[in-house]
Design a protein around this motif. Structure first.
Motif, PDB file in Angstrom:
ATOM      1  N   GLN B  32      11.919  83.765  33.288  1.00  0.00           N
ATOM      2  CA  GLN B  32      11.853  84.892  33.943  1.00  0.00           C
ATOM      3  C   GLN B  32      10.789  84.813  35.201  1.00  0.00           C
ATOM      4  O   GLN B  32      10.987  85.131  36.073  1.00  0.00           O
ATOM      5  N   ARG B 134      22.680  90.922  41.324  1.00  0.00           N
ATOM      6  CA  ARG B 134      23.342  90.608  39.949  1.00  0.00           C
ATOM      7  C   ARG B 134      22.307  90.258  38.883  1.00  0.00           C
ATOM      8  O   ARG B 134      22.269  91.157  37.924  1.00  0.00           O
ATOM      9  N   TRP B 135      21.125  89.813  39.226  1.00  0.00           N
ATOM     10  CA  TRP B 135      20.080  89.378  38.253  1.00  0.00           C
ATOM     11  C   TRP B 135      19.492  90.734  37.821  1.00  0.00           C
ATOM     12  O   TRP B 135      19.261  90.988  36.515  1.00  0.00           O
ATOM     13  N   GLU B 138      21.582  93.322  35.802  1.00  0.00           N
ATOM     14  CA  GLU B 138      21.841  92.850  34.288  1.00  0.00           C
ATOM     15  C   GLU B 138      20.752  93.200  33.456  1.00  0.00           C
ATOM     16  O   GLU B 138      20.770  93.688  32.353  1.00  0.00           O
ATOM     17  N   TRP B 139      19.504  92.804  34.269  1.00  0.00           N
ATOM     18  CA  TRP B 139      18.107  93.237  33.318  1.00  0.00           C
ATOM     19  C   TRP B 139      18.025  94.858  33.458  1.00  0.00           C
ATOM     20  O   TRP B 139      17.493  95.290  32.222  1.00  0.00           O
ATOM     21  N   ARG B 142      20.220  95.611  30.368  1.00  0.00           N
ATOM     22  CA  ARG B 142      19.645  95.052  29.100  1.00  0.00           C
ATOM     23  C   ARG B 142      18.698  95.771  28.736  1.00  0.00           C
ATOM     24  O   ARG B 142      18.560  96.078  27.607  1.00  0.00           O
TER      25      ARG B 142
END
Lengths: 94, 232
Positions: B32, B134-135, B138-139, B142
């Motif tokens: 990350q 997108r990244w 997602e985080w 999550r």
């Protein structure tokens, strides 16, 4: 955090038509994150056009102690290589 | 497109790129750390393109470097959201998501712009921002659906950052609806709530910044201010 993220193996295809090759491994919580991490870690210098990831625990490896019985029997079987054919001169790149 | 607006876009990208770069070497895990550093480089690259374009319009010897290194904080036109300190990982993720959700429809729109330069910059940057969105989405999902601790930290992050969201969209009314849709949809997946009755803070475009930007520019501009014209 590191302790709870499983390990993944990363395979990268460098060009269309070539096969995926093992690039390395990384930690990720799930497959989506593993692909994103692989994109960020292994393709930042234009190394790839396609990524496969597989959780390392799903890879089963041969046992190095058995190398003798597994691989050495092939050593004296040169006839398995297709090198005994007479090729016409016109045929290149074989 | 006005010079002020182009500088606004450039400053947004530079300031957030610089903030994210402060994570380099400090990310929660190596993967990350690299991901966020990549995003920094994308944003700083966008800022360079926009400054170079602005410099040609301004003339008078302006360059990308004079615009980045020799303007005071009251001349910076970035939205307040991007100058806020990084906080914890969840704050940084939330800030990136709120920003990418704005920047994505913005660059989509500018990809059809009649302004040739802006059009080219937007088309190139859109691919980068698609990934940032997108990244970060997602985080957000999550962490919002992760553990009780990650959820609590994400809720704090939303509450801390929400007052600055009006300022983010103030000069891009065209993006507001798409931004709201995106945020609502991702928050729903992440089981996060949009705070109600928040007192909004704005003024970035007009150069009315928080003290955080002053501190950041002190560090970022230190070398050029101390040794004018210094090169590698």
């Amino acid at each position: 955090m590191k302790n709870t993220f499983p390990l993944w193996e990363v395979f990268i295809r460098s060009k269309q038509g070539l096969d995926h090759k093992h690039a390395g491994s990384l930690h990720a919580a799930d497959a989506k994150m593993a692909i994103e991490n692989a994109r960020d870690v292994y393709t930042r210098r234009q190394e790839g056009v396609s990524i496969w990831v597989v959780e390392s625990k799903h890879i089963h490896a041969s046992n190095p102690d058995e190398a003798g019985s597994l691989y050495e029997p092939a050593n004296d079987k040169v006839y398995r290589h297709p090198t005994f054919y007479d090729l016409p001169d016109e045929l290149k790149h074989m | 497109m006005s010079i002020a607006y182009i500088l606004h876009l450039a400053d947004n990208a530079l300031v957030l790129g610089h903030r994210n770069s402060e994570w380099t070497g400090h990310g929660p895990i190596l993967e990350q750390d690299i991901a966020l550093s990549n995003i920094s480089l994308d944003l700083i690259g966008q800022a360079r393109n926009l400054y170079q374009y602005a410099a040609t319009l301004i003339g008078n010897g302006a360059t990308e470097d004079t615009l980045a290194y020799l303007r005071d904080e009251n001349e910076y036109k970035n939205c307040l959201l991007v100058e806020l300190p990084n906080g914890h990982w969840g704050t940084t993720i939330m800030r990136q998501f709120l920003f990418s959700a704005y920047q994505h429809p913005l660059y989509e729109r500018l990809s059809d712009s009649n302004d040739e330069n802006l059009n080219a910059i937007a088309r190139k940057s859109l691919k980068e921002v698609t990934y940032h969105l997108r990244w970060s989405s997602e985080w957000v999902i999550r962490l919002g659906q992760g553990t009780a601790e990650s959820r609590a930290k994400m809720t704090d992050a939303v509450n801390d950052l929400w007052p600055y969201t009006q300022d983010l969209l103030l000069h891009s009314p065209e993006e507001k609806e798409k931004w709201q849709e995106r945020v609502q949809s991702i928050f729903k997946h992440a089981s996060l709530n949009i705070p109600a009755d928040v007192k909004m803070i704005s003024g970035g475009f007009e150069g009315k910044h928080t003290s955080h930007l002053v501190e950041m520019l002190n560090e970022m501009q230190h070398l050029q201010r101390t040794y004018p014209g210094v090169e590698w």
